[in-house]
Design an enzyme around this catalytic site. Structure first.
Site, PDB file in Angstrom:
ATOM      1  N   SER A  30       0.807  -8.268 -10.667  1.00 19.77           N
ATOM      2  CA  SER A  30       0.700  -6.835 -10.913  1.00 19.77           C
ATOM      3  C   SER A  30       2.004  -6.249 -11.450  1.00 19.77           C
ATOM      4  O   SER A  30       2.042  -5.109 -11.888  1.00 19.77           O
ATOM      5  CB  SER A  30       0.291  -6.116  -9.631  1.00 19.77           C
ATOM      6  OG  SER A  30       1.170  -6.454  -8.579  1.00 19.77           O
ATOM      7  N   CYS A  31       3.088  -7.037 -11.397  1.00 22.18           N
ATOM      8  CA  CYS A  31       4.362  -6.595 -11.968  1.00 22.18           C
ATOM      9  C   CYS A  31       4.245  -6.462 -13.484  1.00 22.18           C
ATOM     10  O   CYS A  31       3.321  -6.991 -14.094  1.00 22.18           O
ATOM     11  CB  CYS A  31       5.470  -7.603 -11.671  1.00 22.18           C
ATOM     12  SG  CYS A  31       5.954  -7.691  -9.950  1.00 22.18           S
ATOM     13  N   VAL A  32       5.227  -5.760 -14.057  1.00 13.18           N
ATOM     14  CA  VAL A  32       5.304  -5.616 -15.509  1.00 13.18           C
ATOM     15  C   VAL A  32       6.650  -6.134 -15.988  1.00 13.18           C
ATOM     16  O   VAL A  32       7.664  -5.972 -15.306  1.00 13.18           O
ATOM     17  CB  VAL A  32       5.114  -4.135 -15.934  1.00 13.18           C
ATOM     18  CG1 VAL A  32       5.563  -3.901 -17.371  1.00 13.18           C
ATOM     19  CG2 VAL A  32       3.651  -3.730 -15.771  1.00 13.18           C
ATOM     20  N   GLU A 158       4.997 -11.979  -5.352  1.00 12.62           N
ATOM     21  CA  GLU A 158       5.695 -12.542  -6.496  1.00 12.62           C
ATOM     22  C   GLU A 158       7.129 -12.931  -6.199  1.00 12.62           C
ATOM     23  O   GLU A 158       7.943 -13.119  -7.084  1.00 12.62           O
ATOM     24  CB  GLU A 158       5.658 -11.548  -7.645  1.00 12.62           C
ATOM     25  CG  GLU A 158       4.256 -11.371  -8.157  1.00 12.62           C
ATOM     26  CD  GLU A 158       4.171 -10.354  -9.253  1.00 12.62           C
ATOM     27  OE1 GLU A 158       5.222 -10.021  -9.820  1.00 12.62           O
ATOM     28  OE2 GLU A 158       3.076  -9.892  -9.523  1.00 12.62           O
TER      29      GLU A 158
END
Lengths: 195, 129
Positions: A30-32, A158
């Site tokens: 879900s990180c960018v 993550e």
């Protein structure tokens, strides 16, 4: 031909280089990650962030703005000019159904940031229900994305991306990183090509 | 105990996003008289034409950085008593030391919370009413 100089970043980190051999990688759920560069100065870099707390709340937005600022300042300190910066965005996936879509909030923040700061958005690959492995060559602007298919929960935390195991499908992105031009995207099954 | 509404403030940062977030936090504290500038040079011009009670300035900026702005403010008599809070990154410990030499009133490490911002301003002005 000289071998690539490989670097890997995890959540909260960034990497900037003007070395044509440098390639920076990261794994995104879900990180960018923003892949940003100045093609004239020949310098580029990538960050990897996750809005904390409520995501799109004030605290989360301040964290995101700081993560972007670190990358932008790192580029400017190596000779980049703000008005020449161009960026691609990756990640923001929704790996776990039913929870708040933090990936969407991350993606929307990153898109809004580029728009507000006047940084040319060259497309990329945001959202979706899968994790990604991204490789970025900061000087050429080339990006390679691998879609990671497997147990979604394996990508949710993550903090330890190096230990993840997943079936992988290679996808090569042919990328000239045109300033201000958003490449057309075509999805064919599990593959994504940008051109 | 100064009323927050009486503290006129100038935000200096080259990122519009960060200026907007600092402004939103100041509004939450009750500070509403706010101006913005995108770099140190524009900030200095703004202050010379109309002084402010408080400057909240980023360090890394084009044209004139935060330290340059601080030095200019301290060396210009009409502005030398302006309260000055520097925004810094976590790794800028050397910057804080240099800013102290040049008379910074306080510093704020990014990413900051609204509560921390309020505390830093209170340390300069006294408890906010």
């Amino acid at each position: 031909m000289l071998a690539d100089e490989k670097h890997h970043i995890v959540q909260g980190e960034y990497f900037v280089s003007e070395d044509p051999r440098a390639v920076v990688s990261t794994i995104l759920g879900s990180c960018v990650a923003a892949c940003m560069r100045d093609p004239v100065a020949g310098v580029g870099g990538m960050n990897h962030f996750l809005l904390p707390g409520e995501g799109a709340g004030q605290e989360g937005l301040r964290y995101g703005a700081y993560a972007m600022e670190l990358l932008v300042n790192g580029l400017l300190q190596r000779g980049a000019r703000r008005e020449r910066l161009e960026a691609k965005l990756f990640g923001g996936g929704r790996l776990l159904k039913g929870l708040t879509d933090i990936g969407l909030q991350n993606a929307e923040f990153a898109e809004r940031f580029l728009q507000d700061e006047g940084i040319a958005y060259g497309g990329g690959s945001l959202r979706g229900d899968h994790a990604r492995r991204i490789q970025f060559w900061p000087v050429s602007g080339r990006v390679r994305q691998q879609k990671l298919v497997g147990d979604a929960t394996a990508f949710a935390a993550e903090s330890r991306p190096r230990e993840r195991r997943a079936a992988q499908e290679d996808i090569e992105l042919f990328d000239d990183f045109g300033a201000g031009r958003r490449p057309a995207a075509r999805e064919t099954g599990n593959d994504l090509e940008l051109f | 105990m100064p009323a927050p509404a009486s503290i006129s403030t100038l935000i200096v940062d080259d990122q519009m996003t960060m200026r907007a977030l600092v402004r939103a936090a100041l509004n939450q504290i009750g500070i509403t008289e706010i101006r913005e500038a995108p770099d140190g040079e524009a900030g200095l011009r703004s202050l010379v034409s109309s002084p402010a009670n408080l400057v909240i300035s980023d360090y890394n900026m084009p044209k004139l950085d935060g330290l340059g702005l601080l030095r200019a403010v301290r060396s210009y008599a009409p502005l030398k008593n302006t309260a000055f809070i520097m925004l810094t990154g976590r790794a800028d410990i050397d910057l804080v030391a240099r800013a102290r030499q040049f008379g910074v009133n306080n510093y704020l490490v990014k990413p900051f919370t609204t509560q921390t911002l309020k505390q830093k301003i209170s340390e300069v002005f006294g408890p906010l009413g």
